[in-house]
Design a protein around this motif. Structure first.
Motif, PDB file in Angstrom:
ATOM      1  N   VAL A  33      -2.253   2.223  -4.606  1.00  0.00           N
ATOM      2  CA  VAL A  33      -1.900   3.612  -4.315  1.00  0.00           C
ATOM      3  C   VAL A  33      -3.198   4.406  -4.198  1.00  0.00           C
ATOM      4  CG1 VAL A  33      -0.715   5.686  -5.109  1.00  0.00           C
ATOM      5  CG2 VAL A  33       0.309   3.429  -5.492  1.00  0.00           C
ATOM      6  N   ALA A  34      -3.405   5.012  -3.044  1.00  0.00           N
ATOM      7  CA  ALA A  34      -4.653   5.732  -2.778  1.00  0.00           C
ATOM      8  C   ALA A  34      -4.352   7.153  -2.343  1.00  0.00           C
ATOM      9  CB  ALA A  34      -5.445   5.012  -1.680  1.00  0.00           C
ATOM     10  N   PRO A  35      -5.297   8.070  -2.561  1.00  0.00           N
ATOM     11  CA  PRO A  35      -5.145   9.408  -1.983  1.00  0.00           C
ATOM     12  C   PRO A  35      -4.985   9.312  -0.471  1.00  0.00           C
ATOM     13  CG  PRO A  35      -6.970   9.354  -3.542  1.00  0.00           C
ATOM     14  CD  PRO A  35      -6.537   7.933  -3.340  1.00  0.00           C
ATOM     15  N   THR A  36      -4.338  10.297   0.116  1.00  0.00           N
ATOM     16  CA  THR A  36      -4.056  10.241   1.547  1.00  0.00           C
ATOM     17  C   THR A  36      -5.325  10.131   2.382  1.00  0.00           C
ATOM     18  OG1 THR A  36      -2.078  11.562   1.194  1.00  0.00           O
ATOM     19  CG2 THR A  36      -2.890  11.412   3.445  1.00  0.00           C
ATOM     20  N   ARG A  37      -6.377  10.832   1.965  1.00  0.00           N
ATOM     21  CA  ARG A  37      -7.644  10.751   2.691  1.00  0.00           C
ATOM     22  C   ARG A  37      -8.774  11.204   1.779  1.00  0.00           C
ATOM     23  NH1 ARG A  37      -8.554  12.992   7.577  1.00  0.00           N
ATOM     24  NH2 ARG A  37     -10.617  13.769   7.060  1.00  0.00           N
ATOM     25  N   LEU A  38      -9.976  10.856   2.166  1.00  0.00           N
ATOM     26  CA  LEU A  38     -11.152  11.318   1.448  1.00  0.00           C
ATOM     27  C   LEU A  38     -11.474  12.748   1.855  1.00  0.00           C
ATOM     28  CD1 LEU A  38     -13.386   8.145   1.863  1.00  0.00           C
ATOM     29  CD2 LEU A  38     -12.485   9.027  -0.296  1.00  0.00           C
TER      30      LEU A  38
ATOM     31  N   ASP B  31      -5.852  -7.137   6.655  1.00  0.00           N
ATOM     32  CA  ASP B  31      -4.881  -6.074   6.438  1.00  0.00           C
ATOM     33  C   ASP B  31      -5.660  -4.769   6.309  1.00  0.00           C
ATOM     34  OD1 ASP B  31      -2.994  -4.250   5.601  1.00  0.00           O
ATOM     35  OD2 ASP B  31      -2.078  -5.574   4.117  1.00  0.00           O
ATOM     36  N   ALA B  32      -5.856  -4.095   7.445  1.00  0.00           N
ATOM     37  CA  ALA B  32      -6.690  -2.894   7.463  1.00  0.00           C
ATOM     38  C   ALA B  32      -6.112  -1.800   6.575  1.00  0.00           C
ATOM     39  CB  ALA B  32      -6.842  -2.389   8.896  1.00  0.00           C
ATOM     40  N   GLU B  33      -4.781  -1.745   6.486  1.00  0.00           N
ATOM     41  CA  GLU B  33      -4.165  -0.718   5.652  1.00  0.00           C
ATOM     42  C   GLU B  33      -4.588  -0.916   4.189  1.00  0.00           C
ATOM     43  OE1 GLU B  33      -1.427   2.655   6.037  1.00  0.00           O
ATOM     44  OE2 GLU B  33      -2.796   1.509   7.303  1.00  0.00           O
ATOM     45  N   ALA B  34      -4.580  -2.151   3.729  1.00  0.00           N
ATOM     46  CA  ALA B  34      -4.982  -2.432   2.354  1.00  0.00           C
ATOM     47  C   ALA B  34      -6.493  -2.246   2.174  1.00  0.00           C
ATOM     48  CB  ALA B  34      -4.572  -3.854   1.967  1.00  0.00           C
ATOM     49  N   MET B  35      -7.291  -2.716   3.124  1.00  0.00           N
ATOM     50  CA  MET B  35      -8.744  -2.562   3.026  1.00  0.00           C
ATOM     51  C   MET B  35      -9.128  -1.086   2.975  1.00  0.00           C
ATOM     52  SD  MET B  35     -10.051  -5.722   3.069  1.00  0.00           S
ATOM     53  CE  MET B  35     -11.684  -5.858   3.793  1.00  0.00           C
ATOM     54  N   LEU B  36      -8.476  -0.271   3.814  1.00  0.00           N
ATOM     55  CA  LEU B  36      -8.759   1.163   3.816  1.00  0.00           C
ATOM     56  C   LEU B  36      -8.284   1.828   2.529  1.00  0.00           C
ATOM     57  CD1 LEU B  36      -7.931   2.214   7.497  1.00  0.00           C
ATOM     58  CD2 LEU B  36     -10.143   2.362   6.360  1.00  0.00           C
ATOM     59  N   ALA B  37      -7.115   1.416   2.053  1.00  0.00           N
ATOM     60  CA  ALA B  37      -6.584   2.023   0.828  1.00  0.00           C
ATOM     61  C   ALA B  37      -7.511   1.761  -0.353  1.00  0.00           C
ATOM     62  CB  ALA B  37      -5.181   1.494   0.543  1.00  0.00           C
ATOM     63  N   VAL B  38      -8.002   0.535  -0.484  1.00  0.00           N
ATOM     64  CA  VAL B  38      -8.926   0.218  -1.576  1.00  0.00           C
ATOM     65  C   VAL B  38     -10.214   1.025  -1.421  1.00  0.00           C
ATOM     66  CG1 VAL B  38     -10.349  -1.598  -2.584  1.00  0.00           C
ATOM     67  CG2 VAL B  38      -7.966  -2.071  -1.984  1.00  0.00           C
ATOM     68  N   LEU B  39     -10.708   1.131  -0.196  1.00  0.00           N
ATOM     69  CA  LEU B  39     -11.929   1.893   0.066  1.00  0.00           C
ATOM     70  C   LEU B  39     -11.747   3.361  -0.318  1.00  0.00           C
ATOM     71  CD1 LEU B  39     -14.771   2.117   1.304  1.00  0.00           C
ATOM     72  CD2 LEU B  39     -13.674   2.387   3.546  1.00  0.00           C
TER      73      LEU B  39
ATOM     74  N   VAL C 245       0.839  -1.198   0.000  1.00  0.00           N
ATOM     75  CA  VAL C 245       0.000   0.000   0.000  1.00  0.00           C
ATOM     76  C   VAL C 245       0.867   1.238   0.000  1.00  0.00           C
ATOM     77  CG1 VAL C 245      -1.656   1.360   1.337  1.00  0.00           C
ATOM     78  CG2 VAL C 245      -1.935  -1.115   1.149  1.00  0.00           C
ATOM     79  N   GLY C 246       0.516   2.181  -0.858  1.00  0.00           N
ATOM     80  CA  GLY C 246       1.144   3.492  -0.855  1.00  0.00           C
ATOM     81  C   GLY C 246       0.082   4.568  -0.733  1.00  0.00           C
ATOM     82  N   TRP C 247       0.341   5.575   0.087  1.00  0.00           N
ATOM     83  CA  TRP C 247      -0.608   6.678   0.276  1.00  0.00           C
ATOM     84  C   TRP C 247      -0.045   7.934  -0.374  1.00  0.00           C
ATOM     85  CZ3 TRP C 247      -5.282   5.557   2.110  1.00  0.00           C
ATOM     86  CH2 TRP C 247      -5.457   4.427   2.921  1.00  0.00           C
ATOM     87  N   GLY C 248      -0.828   8.561  -1.233  1.00  0.00           N
ATOM     88  CA  GLY C 248      -0.385   9.781  -1.881  1.00  0.00           C
ATOM     89  C   GLY C 248       0.851   9.537  -2.732  1.00  0.00           C
ATOM     90  N   ASP C 249       1.848  10.415  -2.589  1.00  0.00           N
ATOM     91  CA  ASP C 249       3.068  10.316  -3.392  1.00  0.00           C
ATOM     92  C   ASP C 249       4.139   9.471  -2.721  1.00  0.00           C
ATOM     93  OD1 ASP C 249       2.033  11.912  -5.378  1.00  0.00           O
ATOM     94  OD2 ASP C 249       2.751  13.770  -4.460  1.00  0.00           O
ATOM     95  N   ARG C 250       3.854   8.976  -1.521  1.00  0.00           N
ATOM     96  CA  ARG C 250       4.884   8.244  -0.791  1.00  0.00           C
ATOM     97  C   ARG C 250       5.036   6.816  -1.314  1.00  0.00           C
ATOM     98  NH1 ARG C 250       2.959   8.686   5.225  1.00  0.00           N
ATOM     99  NH2 ARG C 250       0.985   8.371   4.129  1.00  0.00           N
TER     100      ARG C 250
END
Length: 723
Positions: A146-151, A484-492, A88-93
């Motif tokens: 890769v997901a935006p940092t937050r909604l 894997d909450a990080e992955a579940m949240l990223a997909v969401l 999982v990657g968030w934003g540009d990181r």
């Protein structure tokens, strides 16, 4: 003094006891060897539960030797593996975990957009494929989400209506609320009332039965909506059907169904409604689709692909062999078998029928959301995602590789239910989800968000962990399995951001520490219900409005709880007493409920929110108290405020009473007034009581809110919840 027993065999320090080895193996696979029902108490999961759950995850732990071998295999696999299945990657990181790769590892990313890159930094949002080659020759491949940092936050502050669609009958619906009624409700609520959203129950496809399970929370498929919600007259081919006599008589028969519910006290009969609609929809198949309609249908078939073909095939096979696929002929239990392919060909006409129903229902869902947005709603429709699916239904059949065989989701014992809960829903296997890059989850979210301004996720804690119960065992003999909450949240976050939609998590009940904080970090709103909002870490008093969190949908009640009128009058205690559901004596429960109500009314009075409660009738005092409850909600910093539609007319009955099955008519009641008389959509639009309550929302929703509370408060203990 304890009786002595056989001496325990001597073991060296490097030879752990079987229980310790089993616990370690369980933890390596995300299975909790113990859980804490309260902060000061830890309960060990039974060994039998750990062995059964590990078996459902493909791990043999049936004997001490099997445990030892499984531990060795896991260690060897970890040593060989260069990458986990999903990162999982968030934003540009760059994704976390890449710094653990050996120095000199070469990376190559194939993006979802078809580009090839030599770095995992600065990637566009999407699900990409990451290739790694280590200096020692080892290679690895992983899905990279890769997901935006937050909604983003909701567009300003908004209020809306919460309704169970089947309960909202109009003078046009065929015995239960439908998508035509939903479009009418959104147009009226948006244009005439200034509402910003309408939240509905899950509209997922049900498992047909005799009778069909009416619960929206045990569906056959979460991916496809149920055609029972169709407004048949709104299907474009309806005026051109050859069998005009049939289509003239069906609405007359539907009118009798509607009258039985609205005037004769009958329950909503989903099966009778579907029988009529099905006759009509079968007749409409004789009408050829025009060129534009045929092209649109072809696009829908291509867009939905294998998932729709599987769903429609299950529906066609269920007509022949019954709705429990476990009892079908052996070859048909496998969706990819030659026997299933042959049966699909033989039943192609029926497969096409059910595919077309999915298309028609999708189109009416789109129309309802357009109606909401055209009416000026900032959000529009809020759809509801059930926590799981029926074990006999289409999703469980088509996605067998993703579900844990022999397991059911539920809840552990707690202060509200000493026996725990078994919801009868098979859980997704976290290992299979990760291996697929969360493909089933991604496709599900994409389908639900297509015609939604927001998505409510039932039991959002399931993104982190679920209580698995082995088949044939009581809920007390289960254990938590971690996802894997990080992955579940990223997909969401990825899918919701693509749809431009909000996400609301139902986070009532037992919530492990840190969950609400992680959800808020990613822009997922919570759910706060008035009567649960107390200072649980302090004196237990009602939480003042400024202490509430801002990132939530605030409501007075939900479909699983008493209506506000029932709670204020104590009617909910009498109902539970009549069904033998009280935990204490009737006098004790009455006294506790009355004390709770007095406490909240004192708070409302102290804040100057109670208007017109003296000198009038009990009915007018009750209306004033319900208005005060909603004034309180508007004093909180909550970004969204929801009004339970039955509260607007004083309905006393809950739509669902947890802990009951056939003792109470769950999911089958129309909205009714304080005297129990069913109320239509047209009656609601003309109701002085409704307009008085919603006038409070309109007049005060723009008033200055209490400062603070953006991260304070939060829902305290409440029912464990569930289907």
């Amino acid at each position: 003094m304890a009786a002595s027993g056989p001496a325990e065999p001597r073991r060296t320090p490097s030879e752990p006891a079987p229980r310790t080895a089993l616990a370690r193996l369980a933890e390596l696979h995300g299975v909790a060897p113990a859980y804490s029902p309260s902060p000061d108490r830890t309960v060990a999961a039974p060994d039998t539960a750990l062995v059964a759950i590990l078996a459902a995850l493909g791990v043999d732990a049936s004997t001490p030797d099997a445990v030892t071998a499984a531990l060795a295999r896991h260690a060897a696999d970890a040593a060989r593996r260069l990458l986990p299945p999903t990162l999982v990657g968030w934003g540009d990181r760059a994704p976390a975990g890449l710094d653990a790769l050996p120095a000199g590892t070469v990376l190559r990313v194939t993006t979802e957009q078809g580009e090839t890159r030599a770095s995992a930094e600065g990637l566009p949002p999407g699900v990409h494929v990451l290739h790694a080659t280590a200096p020692d020759g080892r290679t690895g491949e992983a899905h990279l989400v890769v997901a935006p940092t937050r909604l983003p936050a909701p567009p300003g502050r908004t209020w809306g209506l919460l309704v169970q669609l089947y309960s909202l009958l109009s003078h046009r619906s065929w015995g239960m609320g439908d998508l035509g009624d939903l479009a009418e409700l959104t147009a009226w609520a948006g244009r005439a009332l200034g509402a910003g959203f309408v939240q509905v129950n899950p509209l997922h496809a049900a498992v047909p039965g005799d009778p069909t399970d009416p619960s929206p929370y045990r569906p056959s498929s979460r991916r496809f909506p149920d055609p029972v919600h169709l407004r048949v007259e709104d299907v474009p081919e309806y005026p051109y059907a050859e069998d005009g006599d049939l289509l003239r008589t069906l609405p007359q028969r539907a009118g009798r169904l509607r009258a039985a519910v609205l005037r004769e006290g009958a329950l909503i009969d989903r099966d009778a409604v579907w029988e009529l609609k099905r006759e009509a929809l079968e007749a409409l198949r004789s009408v050829p689709l025009g060129p534009g309609r045929r092209a649109a249908y072809a696009d829908f078939l291509a867009q939905e692909g294998q998932a729709l073909e599987d769903h429609a095939t299950w529906c066609a096979l269920a007509e022949v062999h019954g709705s429990d696929w476990h009892k079908w002929p052996a070859g048909l239990r496998d969706p990819r078998s030659p026997e299933t392919a042959r049966a699909r060909g033989e039943l192609m006409d029926r497969v096409d029928f059910f595919s077309r129903l999915a298309w028609l229902t999708d189109a009416q869902l789109a129309a309802a959301q357009r109606s909401a947005r055209d009416a000026g709603m900032a959000v529009g429709l809020v759809h509801d995602l059930a926590v799981g699916v029926h074990p006999d239904g289409a999703d469980a059949w088509a996605q067998q590789d993703c579900f844990a065989a022999g397991m059911s989701v539920g809840a552990p014992p707690d202060a509200f239910n000493a026996r725990g809960q078994d919801w009868g829903l098979p859980p997704w296997r976290p290992d299979r989800l990760a291996a697929s890059g969360y493909a089933p989850y991604r496709r599900l979210l994409r389908a639900l968000l297509r015609h939604a301004g927001a998505l409510r996720i039932d039991h959002v804690m399931g993104l982190f962990r679920l209580w698995w119960v082995p088949e044939g065992r009581p809920p007390t003999e289960g254990s938590y399995v971690r996802y894997d909450a990080e992955a579940m949240l990223a997909v969401l976050v990825l899918e919701a951001s693509r749809a431009g939609a909000l996400v609301i998590g139902e986070d009532l009940g037992t919530v492990e520490p840190g969950v609400r904080e992680r959800l808020r970090e990613r822009g997922v709103l919570g759910t706060s219900v008035l009567f649960f909002e107390r200072d649980w870490e302090g004196d237990g008093q009602p939480l003042p409005p400024e202490g509430w969190r801002a990132d939530c949908l605030a409501t007075a009640t939900t479909h699983d709880l008493p209506s506000t009128a029932a709670r204020l009058t104590g009617d909910h205690v009498e109902l539970r007493a009549s069904l033998g559901l009280l935990l204490g004596t009737l006098d004790e429960e009455r006294a506790a409920a009355a004390a709770d109500t007095r406490e909240w009314l004192a708070v409302l009075s102290r804040l100057g929110l109670l208007h017109g409660t003296t000198g009038g009738s009990p009915a007018s005092a009750e209306e004033a108290e319900i208005q005060a409850v909603h004034r309180f909600l508007l004093r909180t910093p909550a970004r969204m405020v929801g009004v339970w539609l039955p509260d607007t007319v004083g309905d006393r009955r809950p739509q669902n009473l947890p802990g009951t099955w056939d003792q109470y008519p769950n999911w089958r009641l129309p909205i009714a007034d304080a005297e129990g008389r069913p109320v239509t959509l047209e009656d609601l639009a003309a109701s002085p009581r409704l307009h008085a309550l919603l006038g409070v929302l309109r007049a005060e929703s723009a008033a200055p809110r209490a400062a603070g509370g953006a991260s304070g408060g939060g829902a305290g203990p409440g029912p464990g919840g569930g289907p």
